[in-house]
Enzyme design. Structure first.
Site, PDB file in Angstrom:
ATOM      1  N   TYR A  69       5.083   0.967  -2.960  1.00 19.91           N
ATOM      2  CA  TYR A  69       5.850   2.073  -3.524  1.00 19.91           C
ATOM      3  C   TYR A  69       5.994   1.937  -5.043  1.00 19.91           C
ATOM      4  O   TYR A  69       6.045   2.933  -5.757  1.00 19.91           O
ATOM      5  CB  TYR A  69       7.242   2.128  -2.886  1.00 19.91           C
ATOM      6  N   TYR A  73       3.906   2.288 -10.393  1.00 18.49           N
ATOM      7  CA  TYR A  73       4.753   2.440 -11.572  1.00 18.49           C
ATOM      8  C   TYR A  73       4.693   1.201 -12.468  1.00 18.49           C
ATOM      9  O   TYR A  73       4.820   1.316 -13.682  1.00 18.49           O
ATOM     10  CB  TYR A  73       6.192   2.719 -11.133  1.00 18.49           C
TER      11      TYR A  73
END
Length: 683
Positions: A376, A380
């Site tokens: 997840y 990023y």
């Protein structure tokens, strides 16, 4: 009722006013890049007030307020880095002149504060408010240079955001000015690091750039260590059956300057990204405190990254667990309880605005059956360092690499420039054992832990890595320390610190520095780490000379090339003496004795009553020449000073002889005298 529509005649009056000499004076402080948009916004504001015929003072007031907020006093935002350095030199000299007029410490503080406010910066903050430390900073151009770069950069970027330059359809994340400035700064830093050679106590020499490549300053190593720690948290969460959440925490609408369409946001209140980041920090701190009061433990990572208009938002991968003091044991779903608490604080400010409940806090529960929790957040981590070429946002926009002149502006470079410009910490660990102990354990040699207690041995083994054979394990390190939710007072391995007096650039200060680690299972024993003492190497080679530059070309840019038998234009006049050699303290007596034996003197001259005059009557010319050579070798001088008369006779020399003379391999007296010197041939 009078119509509020602007007719052509009124529009011409507005345009004539903004082009008048009076209004041009108000625009003088505004950078050229901004003036067009400032005038457009002023005209738009004037059109609202034209029916009351008070549009002129409204426009003037708008420009003055804009300049007051985005153009610091005494600073020209259009100046480049060289101009900032010159301004820093000027400011430091002004402070020196002002301090000569100070009649007391209070007066000196007032003068310093006034000079700093003239440039829009704050006074230096030092321990104990020591005036000497403050003065040491404000008389140093380097301190002014750092402060002015920060003030000018943030003010100019804030104006770019306010005027709508930073958004999806223009310059996303950060303006091109900020990115180009950051790239130039990185090039300067890289050149300085490469040019600085340091040596440790073992005699090893490296450039600082080579040493930096072995630390987390290396983006590849930084990304790898972050993912290592995230994976370690995930392993612990699976072992303890902790529930995982992936959160995206956004700011209220008033922190966003531009809408997704590229149009100005009417709710924007002028807040910069740094203010918005402080808001997120405050709200998440309140939420974490509320969770702790309810007996819910939380650990994980948070990542700060910008929206298209520079406003930050936070991505968080967290794991929650019910602690023994859990206040609502009847609620078995701890994650739902944690989400409810966090939403309460996410919706706390501007609760009634449209879209608040949908966009302030986006929550995704992690299903262990569908894959890894680290997946997840891996995207990023990579996109905010250097691992993703194009950035795709959830609104459907794709941010690709752009070009500014001959410079390539990648999305990750924009994010890095944004974080550096506003001083925003991109990655932060929540909970878990401190990473400082992890890094200090890597400095502890193997022979120090041969008889270590189990916790110390386990923690030391977890942090060690062998290329191609063994990887470091953050999960094992957490187990040795007491778990992912261990309190600082319950850590098994902690830093061993000592207070040292450090001589800095401006003052001496007491600093607490680690020198090893200690274990709760063996009280009073310190496992010392290996730390090298690095000292700069002076005069190592061409890389250590910051002021030297290589020639632009390899050829002699003359109008006409010299002939085969001719020589280059060179002067054989005696050059100025080089800088004196600095001797070590234990050599002082020997050098002084050598001066006295030669009849020379150091400076200041030693008071010796029976020193003989020089030259001695019986000294031959050859002995005098050897004595002068000896004095020159040790950078001394005879007394009274004897300066040999330079040989200014015109000489002939081939280019090879000129090169040998410049290198010191050939004496000028060995060249033949030119009896008929001509221009371009006399040496």
């Amino acid at each position: 009722m009078q119509s509020r529509k602007v007719d052509a005649k009124t529009r011409r009056r507005h345009r004539a006013f903004v082009e008048s000499h009076q209004f041009s004076g108000e625009l003088a402080r505004i950078p050229l890049k901004w003036r067009g948009r400032v005038v457009s916004q002023a005209l738009e504001l004037m059109s609202v007030w034209h029916w009351n015929k008070i549009f002129e003072p409204v426009a003037v007031q708008f420009v003055r307020e804009f300049a007051e907020q985005y153009v610091p006093a005494g600073v020209d935002l259009s100046q480049d880095d060289a101009d900032i350095c010159a301004t820093a030199e000027k400011a430091a000299e002004n402070v020196k002149k002002l301090l000569w007029r100070a009649i007391s410490d209070t007066h000196a503080r007032d003068l310093i504060e006034q000079e700093c406010s003239d440039y829009g910066i704050d006074m230096p903050e030092v321990d104990d408010d020591d005036l000497r430390a403050i003065i040491a900073r404000v008389v140093d151009p380097r301190w002014w240079r750092r402060q002015l770069r920060k003030v000018v950069g943030r003010a100019f970027e804030g104006g770019n955001i306010r005027l709508g330059y930073v958004h999806y359809h223009g310059e996303p994340y950060a303006s091109n000015d900020a990115v180009l400035s950051r790239l130039a700064q990185n090039r300067r830093n890289a050149a300085a690091l490469e040019a600085t050679i340091v040596r440790n106590e073992a005699g090893q020499e490296f450039s600082i750039a080579e040493l930096a490549e072995k630390t987390t300053a290396n983006k590849t190593l930084r990304r790898g260590e972050l993912m290592l720690r995230i994976n370690g948290f995930e392993v612990i969460a699976k072992e303890c059956n902790d529930q995982g959440l992936f959160l995206t925490w956004s700011c209220p609408s008033r922190f966003h300057a531009t809408l997704h369409t590229g149009k100005p946001n009417p709710k924007y209140d002028g807040s910069d990204p740094r203010t918005a980041n402080r808001y997120l920090g405050k709200m998440t701190a309140l939420a974490r405190s509320a969770l702790a009061r309810r007996g819910i433990g939380l650990y994980g990572f948070r990542i700060a990254e910008p929206h298209h208009d520079g406003c930050p938002h936070w991505h968080m991968l967290v794991f929650v667990r019910a602690l023994p003091d859990y206040t609502t044991p009847h609620v078995k779903d701890v994650a739902s309880r944690a989400i409810r608490v966090m939403k309460r604080y996410a919706w706390r400010v501007d609760r009634g605005e449209p879209g608040a409940f949908k966009r302030r806090l986006d929550v995704k529960r992690i299903d262990w059956a569908k894959g890894s929790a680290a997946g997840y957040i891996a995207k990023y981590v990579a996109k905010n360092i250097d691992g993703v070429a194009d950035h795709k946002t959830k609104e459907g926009y794709l941010i690709t690499t752009d070009m500014a002149g001959d410079r390539e502006l990648t999305p990750s470079a924009r994010v890095e420039a944004w974080a550096a410009r506003w001083g925003i910490r991109q990655f932060q660990q929540w909970g878990g054992a401190p990473v400082s102990v992890w890094r200090e354990l890597r400095r502890v040699p193997a022979d120090m832990v041969k008889e270590a207690p189990p916790a110390m041995a386990a923690a030391w083994g977890a942090v060690q890595k062998i290329e191609g054979e063994k990887r470091a394990c953050w999960a094992s390190y957490l187990r040795a320390q007491g778990g992912a939710l261990v309190k600082r007072d319950d850590l098994m391995v902690t830093l061993a610190k000592e207070t040292k007096t450090v001589t800095g650039r401006y003052e001496e200060c007491e600093r607490v520095m680690p020198y090893g680690v200690q274990c709760r299972q063996m009280v009073g024993v310190v496992f010392k780490s290996v730390r090298h003492t690095w000292t700069p190497v002076q005069g190592h080679d061409a890389r250590t000379t910051a002021g030297s530059r290589f020639p632009w070309t390899r050829v002699n840019n003359c109008t006409a090339p010299a002939g085969t038998g001719s020589s280059a234009n060179a002067s054989f006049e005696q050059k100025t003496a080089p800088a004196p050699v600095m001797f070590k303290p234990d050599q002082a007596a020997q050098i002084e004795h050598a001066w006295l034996v030669l009849g020379a003197c150091p400076w200041p001259r030693p008071m010796v009553d029976d020193m003989q005059t020089w030259p001695a009557p019986a000294m031959t010319a050859d002995e005098q020449r050897r004595a002068l050579a000896a004095w020159d070798a040790i950078k001394a001088c005879p007394w009274p000073r004897v300066v040999p008369v330079p040989d200014k006779s015109p000489r002939l020399g081939t280019p090879r002889q000129v090169a040998d003379w410049r290198a010191g391999r050939l004496d000028v007296t060995e060249l033949p005298i030119d009896t008929n010197p001509t221009k371009g041939n006399a040496l």
